[in-house]
Design a protein around this motif. Sequence first.
Motif, PDB file in Angstrom:
ATOM      1  N   UNK A 282      66.662  28.466  59.726  1.00 27.51           N
ATOM      2  CA  UNK A 282      67.298  27.211  59.340  1.00 27.51           C
ATOM      3  C   UNK A 282      66.262  26.148  58.995  1.00 27.51           C
ATOM      4  N   UNK A 283      65.171  26.108  59.733  1.00 29.21           N
ATOM      5  CA  UNK A 283      64.138  25.111  59.445  1.00 29.21           C
ATOM      6  C   UNK A 283      63.568  25.315  58.048  1.00 29.21           C
ATOM      7  N   UNK A 284      63.400  26.576  57.649  1.00 31.55           N
ATOM      8  CA  UNK A 284      62.857  26.860  56.314  1.00 31.55           C
ATOM      9  C   UNK A 284      63.864  26.554  55.215  1.00 31.55           C
ATOM     10  N   UNK A 285      65.162  26.703  55.506  1.00 28.48           N
ATOM     11  CA  UNK A 285      66.204  26.512  54.494  1.00 28.48           C
ATOM     12  C   UNK A 285      67.047  25.257  54.745  1.00 28.48           C
ATOM     13  N   UNK A 286      66.521  24.316  55.525  1.00 27.31           N
ATOM     14  CA  UNK A 286      67.328  23.166  55.945  1.00 27.31           C
ATOM     15  C   UNK A 286      67.826  22.324  54.784  1.00 27.31           C
ATOM     16  N   UNK A 287      67.091  22.300  53.670  1.00 31.41           N
ATOM     17  CA  UNK A 287      67.503  21.484  52.524  1.00 31.41           C
ATOM     18  C   UNK A 287      68.708  22.083  51.797  1.00 31.41           C
ATOM     19  N   UNK A 288      69.004  23.355  52.057  1.00 36.44           N
ATOM     20  CA  UNK A 288      70.131  24.023  51.411  1.00 36.44           C
ATOM     21  C   UNK A 288      71.373  24.072  52.296  1.00 36.44           C
ATOM     22  N   UNK A 289      71.248  23.663  53.560  1.00 32.96           N
ATOM     23  CA  UNK A 289      72.321  23.912  54.519  1.00 32.96           C
ATOM     24  C   UNK A 289      73.623  23.244  54.098  1.00 32.96           C
ATOM     25  N   UNK A 290      73.573  21.999  53.664  1.00 31.84           N
ATOM     26  CA  UNK A 290      74.791  21.269  53.310  1.00 31.84           C
ATOM     27  C   UNK A 290      75.130  21.378  51.827  1.00 31.84           C
ATOM     28  N   UNK A 291      74.463  22.278  51.116  1.00 29.30           N
ATOM     29  CA  UNK A 291      74.724  22.455  49.690  1.00 29.30           C
ATOM     30  C   UNK A 291      75.604  23.668  49.423  1.00 29.30           C
ATOM     31  N   UNK A 292      76.365  24.092  50.443  1.00 32.83           N
ATOM     32  CA  UNK A 292      77.301  25.210  50.317  1.00 32.83           C
ATOM     33  C   UNK A 292      76.589  26.519  49.989  1.00 32.83           C
ATOM     34  N   UNK A 293      75.372  26.675  50.533  1.00 29.50           N
ATOM     35  CA  UNK A 293      74.645  27.934  50.413  1.00 29.50           C
ATOM     36  C   UNK A 293      75.126  28.905  51.497  1.00 29.50           C
ATOM     37  N   UNK A 294      74.800  30.199  51.372  1.00 31.88           N
ATOM     38  CA  UNK A 294      75.228  31.163  52.399  1.00 31.88           C
ATOM     39  C   UNK A 294      74.779  30.795  53.810  1.00 31.88           C
ATOM     40  N   UNK A 295      73.630  30.132  53.945  1.00 31.94           N
ATOM     41  CA  UNK A 295      73.142  29.798  55.280  1.00 31.94           C
ATOM     42  C   UNK A 295      74.122  28.889  56.019  1.00 31.94           C
ATOM     43  N   UNK A 296      74.909  28.115  55.292  1.00 33.16           N
ATOM     44  CA  UNK A 296      75.878  27.217  55.906  1.00 33.16           C
ATOM     45  C   UNK A 296      76.925  28.003  56.685  1.00 33.16           C
ATOM     46  N   UNK A 297      77.198  29.230  56.259  1.00 34.85           N
ATOM     47  CA  UNK A 297      78.203  30.069  56.905  1.00 34.85           C
ATOM     48  C   UNK A 297      77.582  31.147  57.802  1.00 34.85           C
ATOM     49  N   UNK A 298      76.302  31.419  57.650  1.00 33.41           N
ATOM     50  CA  UNK A 298      75.684  32.541  58.350  1.00 33.41           C
ATOM     51  C   UNK A 298      74.766  32.129  59.494  1.00 33.41           C
ATOM     52  N   UNK A 299      74.334  30.851  59.510  1.00 33.71           N
ATOM     53  CA  UNK A 299      73.341  30.489  60.510  1.00 33.71           C
ATOM     54  C   UNK A 299      73.912  30.474  61.924  1.00 33.71           C
ATOM     55  N   UNK A 300      75.012  29.767  62.145  1.00 31.76           N
ATOM     56  CA  UNK A 300      75.552  29.742  63.507  1.00 31.76           C
ATOM     57  C   UNK A 300      76.016  31.133  63.968  1.00 31.76           C
ATOM     58  N   UNK A 301      76.554  32.003  63.092  1.00 32.44           N
ATOM     59  CA  UNK A 301      76.829  33.363  63.563  1.00 32.44           C
ATOM     60  C   UNK A 301      75.573  34.101  64.017  1.00 32.44           C
TER      61      UNK A 301
END
Length: 397
Positions: A282-301
């Motif tokens: 998440x730290x590496x992809x933090x700029x994409x988290x709120x841009x509706x990228x897959x990490x937004x749905x996959x990180x907390x799982x």
Amino acid sequence: MGIPVSGGWLLTPLRRLPALFREDGAHLPALTGIRAWAAFWVLLYHAWVFSVPRTIAIPLGGFSLDLTPLVSLGGAGVSIFFVLSGFLLGVPFAEWQLGLRRRPDLGRYLFRRVARVFPAYYAQLAILLVVAVFVPGQKTLSDWPSLVRHLFMLFNPPPVGVTPLNLVWWTLPIEFSFYLVLPLLAFLLRPGRWGWLLLASFAAMSAWRFMTVSWLSEAPIQQRVYTSYQLPGSFDMFGLGMLAALLYVNRDRLPDWLIPKRDPSRLALLGLVLVVAAVYWLFAERHHYWANYPIFYLWTPALSLGTAAAVLAGAIGSRLTDALFGNRVMVFAGLVSYSVYLWHIVLMGWLNATPLLQGLQGYRLPWLLLLSVPVIYAVAAVSYLLVERPFMRMRRR
């Protein structure tokens, strides 16, 4: 030869302190210690924010170990709390579904949940309102509707909810909402339905988050956080905790390669590695988290899956989790973790505003932690003894 000490009446209460903070035999010490880890992680993050965020790295020869993700993403401690709730509350319902016990009494269940959450919260709310009367500059509630919303923990997005007087309170109604819906989801805690449990959890989470990130794309970040993580958006965390409960109750029926029976330390280690990997991801992809990228749905799982593995291993009796989380220090910190969570940001804010800390030169984080951590845990211990523990005894009766 012993030295006689006068005033034994004064030492007697001190001798009783360990018994006052002793874990109930029905609980698992390692899981209590995991609660301590979650609360301290949130505390550490807020200390980093109060100290003006900056990179934290340790030079190792020609290599620099960046610890910033482990500090700046302390909000992951909230996810750990949610996974733990899904596990601990899911176990009795999973045992009922397997035929190992009677159905949990819903009236007793709800009373225990109210008695666990509300007393310490109400005590803090009352104290903060009194402090605001006598100390200038403290936040208070400006009208009766705000007070009513606080009494009912309506920290949902407006227009129904209100911004909480204490920042960390926004997670409390999410937790309590799960308490209310868990009995309705108990039918999923039956052997053979783990797939439906995962499907329901992830479908609810994904649909809610997609809706909120689409509607609130221009909203302030805090509003997006509050909205997207309301109960449907946090079902993956609770759901994976429930899955761990289902596996725990049915562990004797599962193959040893999936749930090691003797010492599941490898499962615990795998879970902890996954938690750390998720944090750095998440730290590496933090700029994409709120841009509706897959990490937004996959990180907390991913984070919750690692946590659920560590929790499951701790419940079974992993030597690794016992060593890390089952020791006396962690168990004590876990017992008072709810009050630590409630009080840490308030006390840290007050201490950070003192001339002593404001006048320090250089980076303030080590000094803020050195001063605030003993105060926070002392206040949390008093809150536990005077508020939490009496109501916990009442709910057991």
